[in-house]
Motif scaffolding. Structure first.
Motif, PDB file in Angstrom:
ATOM      1  N   GLN A 181       0.814  -1.217   0.000  1.00  0.00           N
ATOM      2  CA  GLN A 181       0.000   0.000   0.000  1.00  0.00           C
ATOM      3  C   GLN A 181       0.850   1.271   0.000  1.00  0.00           C
ATOM      4  N   ALA A 182       2.188   1.113  -0.071  1.00  0.00           N
ATOM      5  CA  ALA A 182       3.056   2.283   0.016  1.00  0.00           C
ATOM      6  C   ALA A 182       2.790   3.251  -1.124  1.00  0.00           C
ATOM      7  N   PRO A 183       2.960   4.576  -0.865  1.00  0.00           N
ATOM      8  CA  PRO A 183       2.610   5.572  -1.874  1.00  0.00           C
ATOM      9  C   PRO A 183       3.584   5.613  -3.037  1.00  0.00           C
ATOM     10  N   ASP A 184       4.839   5.212  -2.827  1.00  0.00           N
ATOM     11  CA  ASP A 184       5.793   5.302  -3.939  1.00  0.00           C
ATOM     12  C   ASP A 184       6.769   4.131  -3.906  1.00  0.00           C
ATOM     13  N   ALA A 185       7.567   4.051  -4.938  1.00  0.00           N
ATOM     14  CA  ALA A 185       8.518   2.947  -5.062  1.00  0.00           C
ATOM     15  C   ALA A 185       9.520   2.952  -3.917  1.00  0.00           C
ATOM     16  N   PHE A 186      10.037   4.136  -3.522  1.00  0.00           N
ATOM     17  CA  PHE A 186      11.006   4.223  -2.430  1.00  0.00           C
ATOM     18  C   PHE A 186      10.437   3.613  -1.155  1.00  0.00           C
ATOM     19  N   GLY A 187       9.200   3.995  -0.826  1.00  0.00           N
ATOM     20  CA  GLY A 187       8.540   3.448   0.358  1.00  0.00           C
ATOM     21  C   GLY A 187       8.413   1.939   0.274  1.00  0.00           C
ATOM     22  N   GLN A 188       7.993   1.482  -0.887  1.00  0.00           N
ATOM     23  CA  GLN A 188       7.833   0.034  -1.067  1.00  0.00           C
ATOM     24  C   GLN A 188       9.149  -0.700  -0.838  1.00  0.00           C
ATOM     25  N   LEU A 189      10.240  -0.167  -1.392  1.00  0.00           N
ATOM     26  CA  LEU A 189      11.525  -0.853  -1.308  1.00  0.00           C
ATOM     27  C   LEU A 189      12.082  -0.811   0.123  1.00  0.00           C
ATOM     28  N   LEU A 190      11.854   0.345   0.824  1.00  0.00           N
ATOM     29  CA  LEU A 190      12.282   0.433   2.224  1.00  0.00           C
ATOM     30  C   LEU A 190      11.652  -0.684   3.056  1.00  0.00           C
ATOM     31  N   VAL A 191      10.317  -0.808   2.934  1.00  0.00           N
ATOM     32  CA  VAL A 191       9.595  -1.793   3.750  1.00  0.00           C
ATOM     33  C   VAL A 191       9.955  -3.213   3.314  1.00  0.00           C
ATOM     34  N   ALA A 192      10.093  -3.390   1.988  1.00  0.00           N
ATOM     35  CA  ALA A 192      10.450  -4.727   1.498  1.00  0.00           C
ATOM     36  C   ALA A 192      11.808  -5.138   2.036  1.00  0.00           C
TER      37      ALA A 192
END
Lengths: 364, 687
Positions: A293-304
């Motif tokens: 549900q992250a707003p952007d790719a950076f957020g997604q990659l951080l959490v991943a």
């Protein structure tokens, strides 16, 4: 307009982490009882939990996107710290891997490396989404990873170096690495293996050999055998808290860190061990949910990256306790005794919460 | 270009992978905990439980008057457990800390030994290095240097860091206590206490008591089946061996829970306590035993002999009052554990000190054998007490094939012939008293051929066996020899030769192939003294429990009654009385002023390639004297044997006389003091 909203804070995730942490503290109590030198460890672990919570909330309060602008100095500082460990680090357990940073707690630069790499690699791949299919991007990412992995390996901390490599791989995969590049990376890795091998020193090679074949080292072979006996003799409900013969009579070694899962399986039985695994599963599923549900790719990659670390360490640690994987000395996330690993996990958790509080639906 | 949905898909794949991985982990957990659960539970129990055996306190051995002969003493050693020494990640620092422990410990012990010096090693009384081997009653304390300690610690750390290393041995108790008190500042240092066998009489009792050692490898299973621990010590020789069951008591056992280092955490289940062993009260009189050794050593010292034996029996019951064998050894050297080299050194010393020659070695009995043909001849009516046989100094046994050719006849001489004399017409009493060889040639083998038949070899052998020769006496010691009573069948089998009359002649004077242990000669004398009763020689008079309650009193064990009428045995005794008390007797120097002694000498020729013949070509000879006293109602039989001792009368008699003197002196003293033997007191308590 993006607004950060505390009501988006993932309380289920925090609750699951807290239960695992306190469960861990209680099991550490059982693992160290009767040993005067380790008597204060449960209290200290409680201190780590509290400090970790504070760290998590501080990190969560910042907008993760502001990290994008400081990733270069952060990356450089961590590289410098890793390089300095060899000079300033204080020797502990034979390896020069600890350095006083906060004065109060010794924090391992290798733990900081996990965070720095996630941020730097995440940022790099997020800003190179258009060229993700090109070889140059892949090489650029590897160039970011390489100094961290090599320095940690030299520390020497083979376990963390592997974690870093795997973490980077997971970030690459989520970022959209093409199948062609995955395969070619595998081929390049296989081809460069003999070269790397020839560059290593004898003790470094030895460390890898023992990793691959634990029976070559009688000590770790004994530990794995005793872990199997501990887990296997636990049964449905276990021998009772503080009643595990294997752990209480010290047949099980490094009970409060590497082999704490065996203590749980022996004393709390199948029920207690499955409960722990399910709690960790909840933590990971919540993290993947935030990533999705992250707003952007950076957020997604951080959490991943964070989820990947937790998944990998859990599998390696529990697998080692049950004789499935080699002994590496990786702790069980949120559960094993120790401040460093806990703090870095809580920072990841803070980052994830920061991402969670910045919802995609709010991106206009 | 990667789109958002693509990343989302990959995240979904990771979510799936996470679930799959967790299913695998839980499945593995279930497999371990449910399917192989029992196996691992057994392993966990095996891990933490040990069966520990404890040995009972070994029984004490007393002499007939309650003097301690074998007891247990505490031995204090200091050990270091490498794993408990101070440790530091820094090697230099670690060594500093350890050396501090070593040096503090050494200072403590050295200081303690100055304040509480150990009892100086007790010198064995009248020890003579030619006859007594090893004296180690109070072994001196030993202490390793700091560097030696460190070498051992470093070696041990590689393997079994929890196994103690002995760094100081045989400390006096006060010093051990000092170390114990200082242990709080000496991490890794510990005191080990052992029960060690202590033989207060030293060499004087060694052959009888024997010694102990670790369980021999080949018999370990049978001992373990009886409840012994594998590290236990057991009797190896003497009474320690033959009375092992009585002395050992019962091993106890307990199941303990141990940690990974094998340290006991608690006792699980019921503990079986070890039962102390039972005590032995011997028939031996330590005082007489000591006199016997003194008499033997002083009697043998001027000679070139290297071994000698004396035995004193009570003819009324078979009790062994004293028994000495030279050379002797101090059995305390075995209590500390002896090295293989030291063992061989003692075992192979001249005269074989470890062997109890009184029961294990066989010698030609010589003239001390003559009572047997005498008794047999009287019983078989070959002669009567009044029969006179003519005894020239020499007789010729005609050649079997050419009986008329005197040149081929074989001469047989009497000892007196060598001195230029002869005995003339004599009867059996005189023949015993004067030890006339010709009389016994004729009595045993017959002469002249066709006129006087004699006993014959078969009958002679029969009587020899009746008197206890040719078979072990059954004394409660290991390693007894049977001796040899030859007969035609034996000679055919052993030598492949036909028995000839000359063999019977030789046998009649205790030469040729007849061989006996000194104990057998004593037993034979005992049977003559007590009208033909052969009692089994006994060393253990009674057994008591640890609280000195009588458990068992050994009654005299009658083996057989010799089929010789009492009046014939009386005739033999008269001959032995005359040997001592008649002016022409061969043993007149054995007489005591206040007690009538009877006895018989023996001078037995033997062949030993290492001992040359004398100037006149005579073979070397052993000296024998066997005697009993008082002549009326005999109480004691004393037999003395001196290897290569020469004339029996010259060498053996003074030794026997001194032993007899001592016996009657002790008896008179005890009677005056009104003391009763411990044995009698016990029998009162026990009934």
């Amino acid at each position: 307009m993006i607004r950060r909203q505390w009501r988006q804070f993932d309380w289920i995730l925090l609750l699951a982490v807290l239960i695992v942490s306190l469960y861990g503290m209680v099991m550490i109590q059982s693992a160290v009882q009767g040993d005067p030198q380790l008597a204060t460890y449960p209290q200290r672990q409680l201190g780590f939990i509290l400090v970790g919570l504070v760290l998590m909330f501080i990190v969560a309060a910042f907008d993760y996107r502001s990290l994008g602008s400081i990733y270069v100095p952060l990356y450089v500082i961590v590289i410098a710290l890793l390089a300095m460990t060899g000079i300033l680090g204080k020797s502990l357990f034979g390896a020069q891997s600890w350095i006083e940073v906060f004065g109060l707690f010794p924090i391992q630069p290798s733990e900081l490396a996990k965070i720095a790499m996630t941020i730097a690699l995440g940022r790099y791949l997020a800003t190179h989404q258009e060229t993700i299919g090109q070889l140059g991007t892949l090489v650029g990412g590897l160039v970011i990873m390489a100094p961290l992995v090599v320095l940690v390996f030299m520390e020497p901390d083979l376990g963390t170096a592997i974690v870093l490599a795997v973490e980077g791989g997971i970030i690459f995969l989520v970022a959209g690495l093409t199948l062609r590049h995955i395969l070619s990376a595998g081929v390049v890795g296989a081809l460069s293996a003999p070269l790397l091998w020839s560059l290593m020193r004898a003790h470094q090679r030895n460390r890898i050999l023992i990793f691959l074949d634990p029976t070559a080292d009688p000590d770790s072979f004994f530990n794995v055998q005793q872990a199997l006996v501990s887990v296997g003799s636990g049964g449905w409900l276990g021998k009772g808290y503080g009643q595990g013969t294997q752990s209480q009579l010290h047949f099980l070694r490094v009970r409060h860190t590497d082999f704490i899962f065996s203590v749980v399986a022996e004393e709390m039985g199948f029920v207690g061990a499955v409960l722990l695994l399910l709690l960790l599963l909840v933590v990971m599923m919540r993290l993947w949910r935030i990533a999705a549900q992250a707003p952007d790719a950076f957020g997604q990659l951080l959490v991943a990256g964070g989820a990947g670390i937790i998944l990998f360490q859990t599998v390696v640690n529990v697998g080692m306790n049950m004789g499935l994987l080699p002994v590496t000395g990786l702790p069980l996330p949120f559960f094993s005794y120790g401040g460093n690993a806990y703090f870095s996990l809580m920072i990841f958790l803070g980052l994830a919460q920061s991402v969670a509080m910045t919802k995609r639906s709010q991106v206009l | 270009m990667v789109t958002r949905p693509q990343r989302d898909t990959r995240i979904i794949l990771f979510r799936l992978a996470t679930v799959v991985v967790f299913v695998i982990l839980i499945a593995r957990l279930a497999m371990l905990q449910f399917f192989t659960n029992e196996n691992y539970q057994e392993q966990a129990i095996f891990n933490r439980t040990r069966v520990v055996k404890t040995e009972g306190i070994r029984g004490v051995i007393y002499d007939r008057d309650g003097r301690i002969l074998a007891a247990n003493k505490a031995r204090y050693d200091v050990v270091i457990i490498p794993a408990e020494l101070p440790d530091d990640p820094d090697y230099q620092r670690s060594q500093e800390l350890r050396y501090q422990v070593y040096n503090d410990l050494i200072a403590l012990i050295t200081d303690g030994l100055q304040r509480y010096p150990p009892v100086s090693p007790t010198a064995a009384p009248a020890a003579n290095p030619d006859f007594i081997f090893g004296s180690n009653i109070n072994p001196a304390p030993t202490l390793l240097s700091a560097d030696e300690m460190d070498v051992q610690v470093t070696q041990r750390e590689a393997g079994s860091a929890f196994k103690p290393i002995v760094v100081a041995e045989n400390l006096p108790r006060s010093v051990a206590w000092l170390v114990d008190e200082g242990r709080f500042r000496l991490p890794g240092v510990n005191i080990q206490l052992y029960a060690e066998r202590s033989y207060s009489a030293g060499y004087v009792m060694s052959h009888i008591l024997g010694y102990m050692g670790p369980i021999p490898e080949q018999t370990i299973n049978s001992y373990v089946d009886q409840g012994y621990s594998r590290e236990a010590w057991v009797g190896w020789s003497g009474l320690e061996f033959s009375a092992e069951k009585t002395l050992h008591g019962q091993s106890g056992s307990k199941v303990i829970e141990v940690d990974v280092n094998g340290r006991e955490k608690r006792v699980i289940g019921k503990e079986t306590a070890a039962q102390p062993g039972h005590n032995l009260i011997l028939t031996i009189d330590l005082e007489l035993q000591q006199t016997m050794f003194e008499a033997l050593i002083e009697g043998v010292n001027p000679l070139r002999s290297h071994s000698a034996v004396a035995v004193a029996l009570d003819p009324r019951n078979g009790h062994v009052l004293a028994m000495a064998s030279l050379p002797a050894y101090d059995n305390n050297i075995f209590a500390n554990g002896i090295t293989g080299q030291e063992y061989l050194q003692v075992a192979n010393a001249p005269g074989k000190p470890l062997i109890n020659h009184a029961i294990s070695s066989i010698y030609p009995p010589g003239s001390s054998f003559k009572m047997i043909p005498a008794a047999g001849g009287l019983q078989e009516k070959v002669i009567t007490a009044r029969t006179l046989l003519n005894a020239p100094g020499i007789i010729y046994l005609p050649n079997r094939n050419f009986p008329d050719n005197l040149d081929l006849a074989q001469p047989f001489v009497c000892w007196i012939y060598k001195l230029g004399g002869k005995h003339g017409d004599i009867n059996v009493r005189q023949a015993i008293a004067e030890s006339c060889d010709i009389f016994f040639y004729k009595l045993g083998g017959g002469w002249p051929p066709g006129e006087f038949e004699g006993l014959g070899v078969e009958t002679l052998a029969y009587y020899a066996q009746q008197f206890g020769l040719g078979a072990p006496t059954g004394i409660d010691l290991p390693g007894e020899s049977a001796g040899l009573v030859p007969d035609p069948k034996w000679k055919r089998l052993a030598k492949g030769e036909r028995w000839v009359t000359g063999d019977t002649y030789n046998m009649s004077i205790g030469q040729g192939d007849v061989l006996a242990t000194p104990l057998q000669i004593a037993l034979m004398t005992s049977a003559i003294a007590n009208d033909g009763l052969v009692f089994q020689p006994q060393l253990v008079a009674a057994v008591t429990d640890a609280e000195s309650h009588l458990l068992q009193k050994n009654e005299p064990k009658l083996i057989r009654e010799i089929p010789v009428d009492p009046q014939h045995l009386a005739t033999v005794r008269e001959g032995m009385w005359m040997a001592v008390n008649w002016e022409y007797g061969t043993a007149t120097n054995a007489a005591l002023p206040d007690v009538e002694v009877a006895g018989k000498t023996g001078t037995a020729e033997f062949f030993d390639p290492e001992i040359p013949r004398d100037g006149r070509g005579n073979l070397p000879s052993h000296a024998w004297f066997t005697s009993f006293a008082p002549y009326q109602d005999p109480e004691i039989v004393v037999t003395v044997f001196v290897y290569n001792g020469g004339e029996g009368s010259a060498v053996a008699i003074p030794i026997a006389q001194r032993i007899l003197r001592s016996y009657f002196d002790i008896k008179a003293r005890d009677a005056a003091a009104g003391s009763r033997p411990v044995l009698d007191q016990l029998s009162g308590d026990g009934s």
